[in-house]
Design an enzyme around this catalytic site. Structure first.
Site, short mmCIF file in Angstrom:
data_model
loop_
_atom_site.label_atom_id
_atom_site.label_comp_id
_atom_site.label_asym_id
_atom_site.label_seq_id
_atom_site.Cartn_x
_atom_site.Cartn_y
_atom_site.Cartn_z
N LYS A 22 103.48 21.02 12.26
CA LYS A 22 102.65 22.02 10.81
C LYS A 22 101.21 21.77 10.21
O LYS A 22 100.16 21.63 10.31
CB LYS A 22 103.24 23.48 10.60
CG LYS A 22 102.63 23.62 9.87
CD LYS A 22 102.82 25.65 9.29
CE LYS A 22 103.41 25.38 7.45
NZ LYS A 22 103.24 24.79 7.04
N ASN A 23 102.32 20.75 9.14
CA ASN A 23 101.29 19.93 8.35
C ASN A 23 100.63 18.80 8.69
O ASN A 23 100.11 18.36 7.50
CB ASN A 23 102.64 20.43 6.88
CG ASN A 23 103.40 21.31 6.84
OD1 ASN A 23 102.61 22.17 6.38
ND2 ASN A 23 104.49 21.47 5.86
N CYS A 116 102.05 30.50 1.50
CA CYS A 116 103.31 31.72 0.06
C CYS A 116 103.57 31.26 -0.23
O CYS A 116 103.42 30.58 -1.29
CB CYS A 116 104.43 30.68 1.15
SG CYS A 116 104.72 30.72 3.34
N ARG A 121 100.56 27.11 -7.32
CA ARG A 121 99.87 26.27 -6.19
C ARG A 121 98.66 26.26 -6.35
O ARG A 121 97.81 26.02 -6.27
CB ARG A 121 100.38 26.50 -5.10
CG ARG A 121 101.45 27.24 -4.51
CD ARG A 121 101.73 27.38 -2.96
NE ARG A 121 101.73 26.36 -2.29
CZ ARG A 121 101.69 26.63 -1.38
NH1 ARG A 121 102.02 28.02 -0.50
NH2 ARG A 121 101.82 25.58 0.00
N ASP A 304 110.31 21.51 1.55
CA ASP A 304 110.59 22.55 2.44
C ASP A 304 111.48 22.45 3.68
O ASP A 304 111.95 23.47 4.29
CB ASP A 304 109.58 22.14 3.94
CG ASP A 304 107.87 21.83 3.38
OD1 ASP A 304 106.96 21.82 3.62
OD2 ASP A 304 108.04 23.13 2.00
N ARG A 398 104.80 31.62 11.48
CA ARG A 398 103.82 30.79 11.14
C ARG A 398 104.26 29.50 10.98
O ARG A 398 103.23 28.26 10.89
CB ARG A 398 102.73 30.92 9.53
CG ARG A 398 102.33 32.32 8.87
CD ARG A 398 101.42 31.77 8.00
NE ARG A 398 101.24 30.47 6.93
CZ ARG A 398 101.61 29.92 6.12
NH1 ARG A 398 102.14 30.48 5.45
NH2 ARG A 398 101.39 28.39 5.94
#
Ligand code: EPZ
Length: 417
Positions: A22-23, A116, A121, A304, A398
């Site tokens: 995903k990242n 999230c 952030r 994560d 997601r």
């Protein structure tokens, strides 16, 4: 609202195949617009973050064809217009359009990204990089207009090795005039994947994966084929599930050395793993001993996987401690785990948690608080006695490609209701 319903306690056997990261893919898709021709990206995971990025590309009139596991992108007719607040808010990675549009058109008009709620952030390091490349930034109520007459290479020191800022500055610098050096750059494997993609198009990037990245600007980026690397966080999540329930469970199509820190900690706790070139097999669960975790930037223990690791630690005999050094608010899942019987508490500065094990978890109704927090509840539900219903599952979907199918295929009793 749909929920994930799980009946816990079932052994898991067989093979789980890991999907694209995903990242990585959430940066590759915005980066694709820098190309002056068509690009093809394969091993694309089927997750809603990709759907949301597709919406932004379509909004910008870029051409994107999507078939299972592949996207083909052509940006020759792209229109550099404002990315609305609604689209910007869909995910954190929308901010990669800042670097990509700035890099391609010397201008971008969009809003503060989503993502999230695990901390403030901010994007100050991204903006510092853009300014050092010659851009002017006006910001009003989270609406950013970033533009430059021309972008010129520069030396950029990152106060913190931010993954997003490292990638975003790379995107803005690939076509800038002259040489850019990013010092104290993040070293995550996803950064190497993006740099390789850009170099495959003809960019000149050296040092990705180390703390110093050099980018020499080029004029033209030609078409290329590129593959998304396997998702190390998905693989780590299934490795933890396998440690608790695996009976000859194979985690396949992964890169073990992207998970050195997790493997070291699971080994310390007593997990027996057979590590292959691109897979890990868990023969059967054992009795585990408590251990301490401290999240760090790569190659340290990944933040994560911190929340899923907390669930694992509830099954380890003794007292474990977890220190979260990357985000200021990444223990929200613990209050939900306590509803299932976990003996875990968070220190008042919200940076450290202590977990007592081994406790038997009991199924109940719980709510996902964020993507990886949701994953920690799903792991808890798989080992708990009885039935657990998890709501707010859009968080989980997601970031985990076909998680219900993958777990059902190895014997879990899991469904979306
Ligand atoms: C990426 O987020 C990942 N997301 C995150 O994964 C991951 O947790 C994080 O990297 C760290 O590995 C994506 O790639 C889409 P950072 P990013 O910039 O780029 C602070 C998941 O679950 N910071 O390295 O946002 C920031 O507040 C997600 O898949 C600044 O202060 O991470 C945070 O505390 C969650 N100023 C820390 O650095 C900045 O300009 C790490 O952020 C940028 C970041």
């Amino acid at each position: 609202m749909p929920k994930i319903k799980i009946e816990g306690g079932h052994k898991l056997s067989g093979t789980i195949t890991i999907s694209g990261a995903k990242n990585s893919v959430v940066a590759l898709i915005p980066a694709a617009i820098l190309c002056d021709e068509t690009v093809t990206i394969s091993n694309v995971p089927d997750i809603t973050d990709v759907d949301d990025l597709e919406k932004i590309l379509i909004h910008l009139n870029a051409k994107i064809e999507r078939e299972t596991g592949k996207v083909v992108i052509n940006s020759s007719d792209i229109i550099n217009k404002e990315i609305t607040e609604d689209l910007s808010k869909k995910l954190r990675a929308s901010y990669y359009f800042m670097g990509a549009l700035l890099g391609k058109f010397n201008k971008v008009d969009m809003y503060f990204p989503g993502g999230c709620a695990i901390g403030a952030r901010p994007i100050n390091l991204h903006l510092k990089g853009f300014e050092l490349l010659g851009a002017k930034i006006t910001e009003e109520d989270n609406h950013f207009i970033i533009e430059a007459d021309k972008l010129k290479g520069n030396n950029i020191y990152l106060d913190f090795p931010s993954v997003g800022a490292t990638i975003n500055i790379m995107l803005a610098a690939v076509k800038a005039k002259g040489k850019t050096i990013i010092d104290n750059a993040a070293q995550e494997p996803e950064i190497v994947n993006i740099a390789t993609f850009l170099n495959n198009m003809g960019a000149k990037i050296k040092g990705a994966g180390t703390s110093t990245i050099t980018i020499t600007g080029v004029k033209y980026l030609h078409s290329c084929f590129h593959e998304v690397i396997p998702d190390r966080i998905e693989a780590g999540t299934y490795l933890i599930i396998g440690s608790l329930l695996g009976h000859n469970l194979k985690i396949d199509n992964m890169i073990p050395n992207h998970l050195e820190a997790l493997i070291a900690k699971l080994t310390e706790a007593g997990v027996d793993m057979e590590i292959g070139l691109d897979n890990i097999v868990i023969k059967e669960p054992k009795e585990y001993t408590a251990t301490d975790i401290k999240t760090l930037v790569y190659p340290g223990f990944p933040t994560d996987l911190q929340q899923v690791m907390v669930t694992f630690l509830t099954q380890c005999n003794g007292k474990s401690s977890v220190e979260e050094t990357i985000y200021e608010n990444r223990f929200q899942n613990i209050k939900e785990l306590r509803k299932m019987g976990a003996k875990a508490k968070v220190r008042k500065d919200n940076r450290k948690a202590s977990i007592k094990g081994k406790v038997d978890l009991v199924g109940t109704d719980v709510s996902a608080t964020d993507l990886r927090g949701g994953a920690s509840l799903l792991v808890a539900a798989l080992i708990a006695s009885g039935v657990t219903n998890i709501d707010n599952i859009s968080y989980i979907l997601r970031g985990y490609d076909k998680i219900v199918e993958k777990l059902t295929n190895v014997g879990a009793k899991i469904e979306i209701i």
